[in-house]
Design an enzyme around this catalytic site. Structure first.
Site, PDB file in Angstrom:
ATOM      1  N   ARG A 195       0.811  -1.220   0.000  1.00  0.00           N
ATOM      2  CA  ARG A 195       0.000   0.000   0.000  1.00  0.00           C
ATOM      3  C   ARG A 195       0.842   1.266   0.000  1.00  0.00           C
ATOM      4  NH1 ARG A 195      -3.717  -1.713   2.909  1.00  0.00           N
ATOM      5  NH2 ARG A 195      -2.629  -3.663   3.238  1.00  0.00           N
ATOM      6  N   THR A 196       1.930   1.304   0.756  1.00  0.00           N
ATOM      7  CA  THR A 196       2.676   2.566   0.845  1.00  0.00           C
ATOM      8  C   THR A 196       3.299   2.917  -0.507  1.00  0.00           C
ATOM      9  OG1 THR A 196       3.137   2.083   3.155  1.00  0.00           O
ATOM     10  CG2 THR A 196       4.427   3.821   2.155  1.00  0.00           C
ATOM     11  N   LYS A 223      24.461  -5.623  -4.620  1.00  0.00           N
ATOM     12  CA  LYS A 223      25.890  -5.708  -4.945  1.00  0.00           C
ATOM     13  C   LYS A 223      26.735  -5.058  -3.857  1.00  0.00           C
ATOM     14  CE  LYS A 223      24.714  -5.189  -9.821  1.00  0.00           C
ATOM     15  NZ  LYS A 223      24.586  -4.152 -10.837  1.00  0.00           N
ATOM     16  N   ARG A 275      11.849   3.198   1.539  1.00  0.00           N
ATOM     17  CA  ARG A 275      11.574   2.299   2.668  1.00  0.00           C
ATOM     18  C   ARG A 275      12.765   1.362   2.776  1.00  0.00           C
ATOM     19  NH1 ARG A 275       6.257  -0.993   4.306  1.00  0.00           N
ATOM     20  NH2 ARG A 275       5.779   1.103   4.983  1.00  0.00           N
ATOM     21  N   HIS A 287       7.641   6.384  10.422  1.00  0.00           N
ATOM     22  CA  HIS A 287       6.812   6.228   9.231  1.00  0.00           C
ATOM     23  C   HIS A 287       5.921   7.467   9.167  1.00  0.00           C
ATOM     24  CE1 HIS A 287       4.702   4.592   5.979  1.00  0.00           C
ATOM     25  NE2 HIS A 287       4.102   3.551   6.529  1.00  0.00           N
TER      26      HIS A 287
END
Lengths: 305, 140
Positions: free
Chosen positions: A51-52, A80, A101, A129
């Site tokens: 959703r975010t 990497k 995120r 958040h």
């Protein structure tokens, strides 16, 4: 150039301004539809999220902008061994604003320190958040018409739930707010939240394990999910997860203008029988989440409409 | 006990008794080849007892590190045998690479090159928190 890493970085005036612009987007959406034409948003999600990420992407498209994406750590150069700082410096050349995120706490701050474009923290582990909190604030404002003078019940996992701590902190800025903290003893609000926010600001609060008796007092009921990943012991999780389940019977004595919020995803803490109750707001909250992100993108890109 | 006065250098005074060696090591004074005196348990009107460090060389002192270890110390700068500056050292607002974040979920746990920076968040109880994850520093 400004980033948003922690909700505390925003003054109350700025929060109010974000809410005002969001409200204008709701009421006069058309005038914003090409506000970000020619601008690019990069979404960097190094941890799963549905959703975010979609909310940010939808917000940018809603403003007429474009989106480029990294959807997992495995498909990026982080696999990497590239540092967050180098990733941020690189992405700064491809986009006008970045959303990140990351499973590690502080990663979006490192990105912001090394980026030449604004960075929005879309969740760093269990830490911050801020756009979830802005979503909650816009939902409360739109549904109640105010952010002050109300009784807010927070129910479920109040110990590990970062959204709960941020919401307490953000709502503590407004006058006449009272909190009722409903949780099992094992999942109570941490003492530093009580000491550093509630007691410090002299805010009225009650801690209880008794859900039903306090429901009639509430203007807002914020339900949360007990998160399996927070427990070392499956037995504890199973014992606590069904402790509070909101059913139509429990709402029998609730106020007619109560509003029920949930950061989602829901497991079983809100019965689906409540979904059509006019007091249920958790799916509207998803909509408000997109709108407040539109407002935030405009602010950080310094676009005036 | 006689210790020569210094010509050009610094005197770190009002060190809490017992912290002299810690400060000597923290500031890397062991790596210098100029004359250095650590004087321990000197009588002090203010503190009862104190330590003093004299360095006979014009060195740069990390006052943030010093303030974190022992707020209240003074640094006297001596030039041509005269006191030209007296700095009262208090708790610094920010410290870098003096203490290290031990939170395994913090970005500093995986990115070794990042400086470990802590911010003073509560002056009264001298609480420092990691700028990345806000974990409270362990008491010194």
């Amino acid at each position: 150039m400004r980033s948003l890493i922690d909700i505390q970085e925003l003054s109350t005036e700025e929060i109010n301004e974000l809410i005002a612009v969001a409200s204008d987007i709701i009421d006069n959406g058309a005038k914003y539809s090409s506000a970000c034409r020619g601008k690019i948003l990069a979404t960097m999600f190094f941890e799963p999220s549905t959703r975010t990420r979609l909310s940010f992407e939808s917000a940018m498209y809603g403003l007429g902008g474009n989106v480029i994406s990294v959807s997992s750590a495995e498909s990026s150069s982080a696999a990497k061994g590239e540092s967050v700082a180098d990733t941020a410096r690189t992405i700064s050349n491809y986009a006008d604003i970045m959303v990140m995120r990351h499973p590690k706490e502080g990663a979006p701050l490192v990105a912001a320190m090394n980026s030449s474009i604004p960075v929005i923290n879309a969740g760093d582990g269990g830490h911050n958040h801020p756009t979830q909190t802005l979503t909650d604030l816009l939902t409360i404002y739109r549904e109640k018409g105010r952010l002050d003078n109300m009784t807010i019940g927070l129910c479920g996992d109040l110990k590990f739930g970062r959204t709960v701590h941020s919401l307490i902190s953000a709502m503590s800025r407004y006058t006449g707010v009272k909190f009722i903290l409903i949780s099992p003893d094992e999942l109570k609000v941490p003492s530093y939240v009580k000491r550093d926010i509630l007691k410090k600001k002299g805010i009225e609060y009650v801690q209880t394990t008794d859900f039903e008796s306090v429901i009639p007092e509430l203007d807002i009921l914020y339900m949360t999910r007990v998160q399996r990943e927070r427990f070392f012991n499956e037995e504890d999780y199973l014992r606590l997860k069904d402790r509070y389940i909101l059913t139509p019977e429990k709402l029998a004595n609730a106020k007619a203008d109560l509003r029920i919020l949930h950061p989602l995803p829901r497991v079983n803490e809100i019965s689906v029988a409540i979904d059509n109750d006019p007091r249920a707001c958790y799916f509207k909250q998803v909509y408000y989440g997109k709108i407040v992100r539109m407002s935030l993108i405009l602010k950080l890109l310094e676009v005036n409409v | 006990m006689n210790i020569d006065s210094i010509k050009n250098g610094i005197v770190i005074d009002h060190i809490t008794a017992g912290k002299g060696m810690k400060i000597y090591n923290l500031l890397g004074l062991d790596k210098l080849d100029c004359p250095i005196a650590i004087i321990k348990n000197v009588n002090s009107r203010k503190l009862g007892k104190k330590d003093i460090i004299k360095v006979d060389s014009d060195i740069h002192v990390d006052t943030d590190a010093l303030g974190y270890i022992d707020p209240g110390v003074t640094v006297n700068v001596i030039k041509d045998c005269k006191l030209i500056e007296k700095k009262n050292i208090s708790l610094p607002a920010k410290i870098t690479n003096i203490i290290f974040c031990k939170n395994p979920r913090c970005i500093t746990s995986t990115e070794q090159e990042l400086p470990h920076t802590f911010r003073l968040t509560d002056t009264e109880s001298k609480v420092y928190r990691c700028i990345y994850c806000e974990t409270k520093a362990e008491t010194k």
